[in-house]
Scaffold this motif. Structure first.
Motif, PDB file in Angstrom:
ATOM      1  N   VAL A   1       0.865  -1.182   0.000  1.00  0.00           N
ATOM      2  CA  VAL A   1       0.000   0.000   0.000  1.00  0.00           C
ATOM      3  C   VAL A   1       0.899   1.229   0.000  1.00  0.00           C
ATOM      4  O   VAL A   1       2.096   1.138   0.281  1.00  0.00           O
ATOM      5  N   ASP A   2       0.329   2.375  -0.302  1.00  0.00           N
ATOM      6  CA  ASP A   2       1.130   3.600  -0.410  1.00  0.00           C
ATOM      7  C   ASP A   2       1.690   4.105   0.916  1.00  0.00           C
ATOM      8  O   ASP A   2       2.827   4.554   0.990  1.00  0.00           O
ATOM      9  N   ASP A   3       0.862   4.057   1.985  1.00  0.00           N
ATOM     10  CA  ASP A   3       1.273   4.669   3.242  1.00  0.00           C
ATOM     11  C   ASP A   3       0.465   4.089   4.396  1.00  0.00           C
ATOM     12  O   ASP A   3      -0.378   3.208   4.198  1.00  0.00           O
ATOM     13  N   LEU A   4       0.723   4.597   5.596  1.00  0.00           N
ATOM     14  CA  LEU A   4       0.028   4.089   6.786  1.00  0.00           C
ATOM     15  C   LEU A   4      -1.479   4.309   6.725  1.00  0.00           C
ATOM     16  O   LEU A   4      -2.251   3.467   7.192  1.00  0.00           O
ATOM     17  N   ASP A   5      -1.910   5.418   6.160  1.00  0.00           N
ATOM     18  CA  ASP A   5      -3.350   5.657   6.039  1.00  0.00           C
ATOM     19  C   ASP A   5      -3.993   4.598   5.146  1.00  0.00           C
ATOM     20  O   ASP A   5      -5.077   4.092   5.456  1.00  0.00           O
ATOM     21  N   ALA A   6      -3.333   4.250   4.055  1.00  0.00           N
ATOM     22  CA  ALA A   6      -3.866   3.219   3.161  1.00  0.00           C
ATOM     23  C   ALA A   6      -3.885   1.863   3.859  1.00  0.00           C
ATOM     24  O   ALA A   6      -4.835   1.090   3.692  1.00  0.00           O
ATOM     25  N   LEU A   7      -2.868   1.579   4.669  1.00  0.00           N
ATOM     26  CA  LEU A   7      -2.829   0.320   5.409  1.00  0.00           C
ATOM     27  C   LEU A   7      -3.981   0.249   6.406  1.00  0.00           C
ATOM     28  O   LEU A   7      -4.648  -0.786   6.529  1.00  0.00           O
ATOM     29  N   LYS A   8      -4.238   1.352   7.079  1.00  0.00           N
ATOM     30  CA  LYS A   8      -5.352   1.390   8.039  1.00  0.00           C
ATOM     31  C   LYS A   8      -6.690   1.224   7.323  1.00  0.00           C
ATOM     32  O   LYS A   8      -7.579   0.525   7.812  1.00  0.00           O
ATOM     33  N   THR A   9      -6.847   1.867   6.182  1.00  0.00           N
ATOM     34  CA  THR A   9      -8.083   1.740   5.405  1.00  0.00           C
ATOM     35  C   THR A   9      -8.287   0.299   4.956  1.00  0.00           C
ATOM     36  O   THR A   9      -9.385  -0.250   5.049  1.00  0.00           O
ATOM     37  N   TYR A  10      -7.213  -0.322   4.469  1.00  0.00           N
ATOM     38  CA  TYR A  10      -7.269  -1.736   4.071  1.00  0.00           C
ATOM     39  C   TYR A  10      -7.682  -2.614   5.251  1.00  0.00           C
ATOM     40  O   TYR A  10      -8.536  -3.486   5.123  1.00  0.00           O
ATOM     41  N   ALA A  11      -7.070  -2.381   6.406  1.00  0.00           N
ATOM     42  CA  ALA A  11      -7.306  -3.237   7.573  1.00  0.00           C
ATOM     43  C   ALA A  11      -8.766  -3.248   8.011  1.00  0.00           C
ATOM     44  O   ALA A  11      -9.268  -4.281   8.460  1.00  0.00           O
ATOM     45  N   VAL A  12      -9.459  -2.123   7.869  1.00  0.00           N
ATOM     46  CA  VAL A  12     -10.851  -2.056   8.328  1.00  0.00           C
ATOM     47  C   VAL A  12     -11.863  -2.236   7.196  1.00  0.00           C
ATOM     48  O   VAL A  12     -13.062  -2.219   7.445  1.00  0.00           O
ATOM     49  N   HIS A  13     -11.371  -2.417   5.987  1.00  0.00           N
ATOM     50  CA  HIS A  13     -12.279  -2.596   4.841  1.00  0.00           C
ATOM     51  C   HIS A  13     -13.177  -3.814   5.094  1.00  0.00           C
ATOM     52  O   HIS A  13     -12.705  -4.855   5.556  1.00  0.00           O
ATOM     53  N   PRO A  14     -14.473  -3.704   4.824  1.00  0.00           N
ATOM     54  CA  PRO A  14     -15.399  -4.820   5.093  1.00  0.00           C
ATOM     55  C   PRO A  14     -15.012  -6.134   4.408  1.00  0.00           C
ATOM     56  O   PRO A  14     -15.174  -7.207   5.010  1.00  0.00           O
ATOM     57  N   ALA A  15     -14.489  -6.083   3.199  1.00  0.00           N
ATOM     58  CA  ALA A  15     -14.082  -7.318   2.512  1.00  0.00           C
ATOM     59  C   ALA A  15     -12.898  -7.971   3.222  1.00  0.00           C
ATOM     60  O   ALA A  15     -12.843  -9.197   3.358  1.00  0.00           O
ATOM     61  N   HIS A  16     -11.956  -7.148   3.695  1.00  0.00           N
ATOM     62  CA  HIS A  16     -10.824  -7.688   4.446  1.00  0.00           C
ATOM     63  C   HIS A  16     -11.292  -8.285   5.766  1.00  0.00           C
ATOM     64  O   HIS A  16     -10.895  -9.391   6.145  1.00  0.00           O
ATOM     65  N   GLN A  17     -12.138  -7.568   6.467  1.00  0.00           N
ATOM     66  CA  GLN A  17     -12.645  -8.059   7.742  1.00  0.00           C
ATOM     67  C   GLN A  17     -13.424  -9.370   7.573  1.00  0.00           C
ATOM     68  O   GLN A  17     -13.317 -10.273   8.406  1.00  0.00           O
ATOM     69  N   ALA A  18     -14.185  -9.494   6.490  1.00  0.00           N
ATOM     70  CA  ALA A  18     -14.935 -10.731   6.232  1.00  0.00           C
ATOM     71  C   ALA A  18     -13.982 -11.892   5.966  1.00  0.00           C
ATOM     72  O   ALA A  18     -14.194 -13.010   6.460  1.00  0.00           O
ATOM     73  N   ALA A  19     -12.921 -11.656   5.198  1.00  0.00           N
ATOM     74  CA  ALA A  19     -11.950 -12.713   4.908  1.00  0.00           C
ATOM     75  C   ALA A  19     -11.224 -13.138   6.177  1.00  0.00           C
ATOM     76  O   ALA A  19     -11.028 -14.332   6.426  1.00  0.00           O
ATOM     77  N   VAL A  20     -10.832 -12.179   6.984  1.00  0.00           N
ATOM     78  CA  VAL A  20     -10.155 -12.484   8.249  1.00  0.00           C
ATOM     79  C   VAL A  20     -11.062 -13.315   9.149  1.00  0.00           C
ATOM     80  O   VAL A  20     -10.607 -14.261   9.799  1.00  0.00           O
ATOM     81  N   ALA A  21     -12.332 -12.999   9.190  1.00  0.00           N
ATOM     82  CA  ALA A  21     -13.270 -13.747  10.032  1.00  0.00           C
ATOM     83  C   ALA A  21     -13.329 -15.219   9.624  1.00  0.00           C
ATOM     84  O   ALA A  21     -13.421 -16.101  10.478  1.00  0.00           O
ATOM     85  N   VAL A  22     -13.248 -15.488   8.335  1.00  0.00           N
ATOM     86  CA  VAL A  22     -13.249 -16.877   7.862  1.00  0.00           C
ATOM     87  C   VAL A  22     -11.986 -17.582   8.351  1.00  0.00           C
ATOM     88  O   VAL A  22     -12.044 -18.674   8.913  1.00  0.00           O
ATOM     89  N   TRP A  23     -10.817 -16.968   8.153  1.00  0.00           N
ATOM     90  CA  TRP A  23      -9.555 -17.588   8.540  1.00  0.00           C
ATOM     91  C   TRP A  23      -9.421 -17.762  10.041  1.00  0.00           C
ATOM     92  O   TRP A  23      -8.762 -18.689  10.509  1.00  0.00           O
ATOM     93  N   ARG A  24     -10.029 -16.877  10.800  1.00  0.00           N
ATOM     94  CA  ARG A  24      -9.952 -16.966  12.268  1.00  0.00           C
ATOM     95  C   ARG A  24     -10.499 -18.303  12.771  1.00  0.00           C
ATOM     96  O   ARG A  24     -10.100 -18.785  13.831  1.00  0.00           O
ATOM     97  N   GLU A  25     -11.377 -18.920  12.010  1.00  0.00           N
ATOM     98  CA  GLU A  25     -11.993 -20.191  12.403  1.00  0.00           C
ATOM     99  C   GLU A  25     -11.024 -21.369  12.347  1.00  0.00           C
ATOM    100  O   GLU A  25     -11.251 -22.378  13.004  1.00  0.00           O
ATOM    101  N   PHE A  26      -9.945 -21.272  11.550  1.00  0.00           N
ATOM    102  CA  PHE A  26      -9.112 -22.464  11.351  1.00  0.00           C
ATOM    103  C   PHE A  26      -7.611 -22.197  11.267  1.00  0.00           C
ATOM    104  O   PHE A  26      -6.838 -23.111  10.961  1.00  0.00           O
ATOM    105  N   ALA A  27      -7.166 -20.980  11.545  1.00  0.00           N
ATOM    106  CA  ALA A  27      -5.738 -20.684  11.406  1.00  0.00           C
ATOM    107  C   ALA A  27      -5.293 -19.594  12.363  1.00  0.00           C
ATOM    108  O   ALA A  27      -6.108 -18.842  12.896  1.00  0.00           O
TER     109      ALA A  27
END
Length: 97
Positions: A62-88
């Protein structure tokens, strides 16, 4: 630019061919096209069989810390993380390049 690396380890007894794992892989593979802040996006299964190797990895940028923070809270990212949290578990490294 910030490089964002994530390494995943499947929990004991979890195999790559389980449907929930396949769903998690699909969710991560799609993120690169869903989150505008991602400048680079690669992810896939580790091919190493060394005992200390992790199972799945993400290499992104990502370009910078603001972009990293935006990525981290993005709903698609959060949904993917929730799936992985179940088994990894995972480790993360973020560094400037």
């Amino acid at each position: 630019m910030i490089r964002h690396l994530v390494l995943f380890k499947l929990n004991d007894g979890v195999s790559r061919d389980e449907q929930r794992v396949l769903d998690g892989v699909k969710a991560f593979r799609e993120l690169g096209g869903l989150i505008p802040e991602l400048r680079e996006w690669e992810c896939d299964w580790n091919i190493s069989d060394r005992p200390n190797a992790y199972d799945f990895g993400i290499n992104s940028a990502v370009d910078d810390l603001d972009a990293l923070k935006t990525y981290a809270v993005h709903p698609a990212h959060q949904a993917a993380v929730a799936v992985w949290r179940e088994f990894a578990t995972w480790v993360i490294a973020d560094f400037e390049v």
